[in-house]
Design a protein around this motif. Structure first.
Motif, PDB file in Angstrom:
ATOM      1  N   GLU A 139      33.866  30.830  44.568  1.00 24.90           N
ATOM      2  CA  GLU A 139      32.652  31.369  45.197  1.00 24.90           C
ATOM      3  C   GLU A 139      32.027  32.510  44.389  1.00 24.90           C
ATOM      4  OE1 GLU A 139      32.817  32.187  49.350  1.00 24.90           O
ATOM      5  OE2 GLU A 139      33.669  30.221  49.838  1.00 24.90           O
ATOM      6  N   GLY A 140      32.580  32.778  43.186  1.00 21.29           N
ATOM      7  CA  GLY A 140      31.950  33.749  42.300  1.00 21.29           C
ATOM      8  C   GLY A 140      32.457  35.177  42.399  1.00 21.29           C
ATOM      9  N   ASP A 142      34.867  38.284  41.444  1.00 21.26           N
ATOM     10  CA  ASP A 142      35.613  38.693  40.249  1.00 21.26           C
ATOM     11  C   ASP A 142      37.105  38.578  40.525  1.00 21.26           C
ATOM     12  OD1 ASP A 142      33.417  39.947  38.486  1.00 21.26           O
ATOM     13  OD2 ASP A 142      33.088  40.862  40.453  1.00 21.26           O
ATOM     14  N   TYR A 208      28.060  39.366  46.624  1.00 16.82           N
ATOM     15  CA  TYR A 208      29.021  38.309  46.975  1.00 16.82           C
ATOM     16  C   TYR A 208      28.488  37.497  48.162  1.00 16.82           C
ATOM     17  CZ  TYR A 208      32.547  40.478  43.936  1.00 16.82           C
ATOM     18  OH  TYR A 208      33.238  40.974  42.853  1.00 16.82           O
TER      19      TYR A 208
END
Length: 439
Positions: A139-140, A142, A208
């Motif tokens: 989902e991106g 970090d 996010y």
């Protein structure tokens, strides 16, 4: 006792701690390092023999309360393989998935739910890492943030009851375990809220993703499915408060309840799953209780040379009040937690600091909660940082790469610890409202 000894307290402590830290540097596991650090003393001292090391190690296991440790671990493992975690994930997502950083918020809320079942942060870190780290990556999120939030939220398992640390503390220092269970609820929830606020700040800053808000019907359905699982902590804590059963008996009842739930209600656990849960429980119990044994032998030697008494005479001369003493105790546990597993830290440091806490009128339950919350931080701070190690290993990144985000998460958590020290009413509110065994 120490007058006729070959070694004086100073020399004995230098040998013990010197050997112990040397072994830690050589990467010897903590439990073995504690036992081996005692060995030179048992060989040098005329009135002691290496047999005393074995004797004192096994004396530590002569405790009915410690039986609760494997049973609570088994409860958590049964629920993991029996599909209960999946249902709690769904409930968490329906409750907080629409907040900024939805999946990370679910991560924290699931840790709060799971803490009420497992009592073990390492079990929590292992299972949550497998569930969330890869999902957050897709989902991106970090990697460093994913590792930090998973490891840091796992520490809630030793603060929110039932906690293995509370069982060890209560058994060792003769403090009401029911009282400790109640005292951990509010501090645990406050730390959980602090973690969710930190996730919110990260998510807004880094963009996010967020999930669509669940409808009321979906949320009610998720609650209905998860209610049987959420009854576990209520059975454990309720039984202790009402005086229906001891900590060990409540752990046994929790195992039976988890087995019925996973085999007959949810019907997701087969014999292979049961074998896996029993195997993992045996492994984790062996590690935890071996630490208790060797730490007890180490603590026995400290008492033999009256080292704690010598240390406390110097500290008592500072003339600290209750709040300053609380911060001093927290500081010692925070430092020790960086190098030692929480269980041996309780056995060695808890017994040393108890007279100091008593001398300034600190409530035994307040002292315990300050110690346990401080030790929880050690699960994510290097060089020990076991939860952080587990999460970083699952993510396939270096532990150092996640440190910056971990430290950012720890700042609001340290503020909650400071509040607990300054305002004893926070942890003591529920134990005073519902004194265990009097309802």
């Amino acid at each position: 006792m120490s007058g006729a000894s070959v070694l004086d307290p100073g020399t004995a402590s230098i040998i013990m701690f010197g050997v112990f830290f040397a072994l830690l540097v050589l990467r010897v596991p903590v439990a073995f390092a504690l036992g081996l650090a005692c060995l030179p003393i048992f060989l040098i001292e005329d009135r002691l023999t290496p047999q005393n090391l074995v004797q004192e190690t096994f004396n530590a296991y002569n405790s009915f309360i410690l039986l609760a440790v494997p049973f609570f671990l088994l409860t958590a493992n049964l629920m993991n393989v029996g599909g209960i975690t999946t249902r709690l994930v769904r409930l968490s997502r329906d409750l907080v998935g629409h907040f900024p950083g939805g999946l990370a918020q679910v991560n924290v809320v699931l840790s709060i739910f799971f803490a009420g079942i497992s009592g073990s942060s390492t079990a929590d870190a292992a299972s949550q890492s497998k569930i969330f780290i890869e999902a957050q990556r897709k989902e991106g999120y970090d990697d460093s943030f994913s590792v930090a939030v998973t490891a840091v939220s796992a520490v809630l398992a030793v603060i929110i009851p039932p906690s293995i640390l509370m069982i060890v503390w209560g058994g060792l220092l003769t403090v009401s375990i029911g009282g400790l269970f109640l005292a951990g609820i509010i501090p645990g929830l406050l730390i959980g809220v602090a973690q969710m606020a930190t996730v919110h700040a990260y998510a807004v800053r880094r963009g996010y993703p967020t999930y669509p808000r669940a409808t009321l019907v979906e949320t009610l359905k998720a609650i209905g499915v998860a209610v049987p699982a959420l009854m576990t902590p209520l059975i454990i804590i309720g039984g202790k408060i009402f005086g229906w059963f001891t900590a060990t008996e409540s752990a046994c009842i929790a195992v039976l309840y988890a087995a019925v739930l996973t085999m007959l209600v949810y019907r997701e656990m087969d014999l292979k799953g049961l074998h896996s849960a029993l195997l993992e429980t045996g492994r984790l119990t062996g590690v935890a209780l071996f630490c208790v044994g060797t730490a007890s032998a180490f603590g026995w030697l400290l008492a033999y040379y009256q080292i704690p008494k010598a240390l406390l005479e110097g500290v008592a001369a500072w003339g600290m009040g209750p709040i300053t003493t609380g911060f001093f105790i927290a500081g010692v546990f925070l430092l020790v937690g960086c190098f030692l597993d929480a269980i041996p830290a309780i056995v060695i440091v808890g017994t040393v600091l108890e007279p100091l806490a008593k001398s300034v009128g600190m409530d035994p339950i307040h002292f315990a909660i300050v110690g346990i919350v401080s030790l929880a931080f050690g699960l994510v701070t290097p060089p020990y940082g076991l939860c952080l190690m587990i999460s970083a290993h699952v993510a396939g990144i270096r532990l150092v790469d996640a440190l910056k985000d971990v430290m950012i998460f720890l700042i609001p958590m340290l503020l909650v610890l400071a509040l607990i020290i300054v305002f004893p009413q926070i942890p003591l509110f529920l134990p005073r409202l519902f004194p265990p065994g009097t309802l």
